[in-house]
Design an enzyme around this catalytic site. Structure first.
Site, PDB file in Angstrom:
ATOM      1  N   SER A  21       0.806  -1.224   0.000  1.00 54.12           N
ATOM      2  CA  SER A  21       0.000   0.000   0.000  1.00 54.12           C
ATOM      3  C   SER A  21       0.839   1.273   0.000  1.00 54.12           C
ATOM      4  CB  SER A  21      -0.970   0.016   1.193  1.00 54.12           C
ATOM      5  OG  SER A  21      -0.292   0.256   2.400  1.00 54.12           O
ATOM      6  N   LYS A  28       2.031   4.354   6.984  1.00 54.36           N
ATOM      7  CA  LYS A  28       1.165   5.203   6.159  1.00 54.36           C
ATOM      8  C   LYS A  28       1.669   6.650   6.219  1.00 54.36           C
ATOM      9  CE  LYS A  28      -2.056   2.214   5.042  1.00 54.36           C
ATOM     10  NZ  LYS A  28      -1.180   1.067   4.912  1.00 54.36           N
TER      11      LYS A  28
END
Length: 143
Positions: free
Chosen positions: A64, A101
């Protein structure tokens, strides 16, 4: 697959990995390893770790964050002594899982943003057990 932390490691500060540092810049190729080009020794611990007691490594699993150059198997250097700000890449604990993230803080909301269009942002809510573990300062990956 979501990008998660596969393992957490403490740096071994007893090991010195000083390597030769060459005087010449390299645009394409590698200079001759002749001794007169060597500027000195380079210890990456001194350049990559600013706060040794507050620094740890994590190995990444998942894709991701691939558009930020962080893919499966990447090793991230994480500094807990550096405050994380909007736009920083962080290691965060969400409930019982560690993830990597990009942190976004806007209009009183906190978001954990992936760097891959196949994944959705995660809004951090009060119902979540959330903590920023540290800011990613460097990424090490094989080419």
């Amino acid at each position: 697959m979501q990008t998660i932390v596969e393992g957490v490691y403490w740096p071994d500060r007893r090991t010195k990995w000083a390597r030769p540092m060459f005087l010449v810049s390299v645009s394409a190729g590698f200079p001759s390893p002749a001794e007169d080009y060597v500027e000195g020794r380079l210890d990456l611990n001194k350049h990559l770790i600013k706060h040794p007691v507050a620094t740890f490594y994590v190995r990444v699993a998942g894709d991701s964050m691939i558009d930020a150059g962080i893919g499966p198997g990447s090793i991230l250097i994480v500094d807990r002594a550096v405050e994380a700000d909007d736009g920083d890449i962080v290691i965060a604990r969400v409930n019982d899982e560690l993830c990597v993230k990009r942190l976004r803080i806007a209009d009183g909301c906190v978001w954990l943003m992936p760097e891959n269009i196949d994944y959705e942002p995660l809004e951090v809510t009060e119902a979540m057990d959330f903590e920023v573990w540290g800011r990613v300062t460097h990424s090490i990956r094989a080419h």
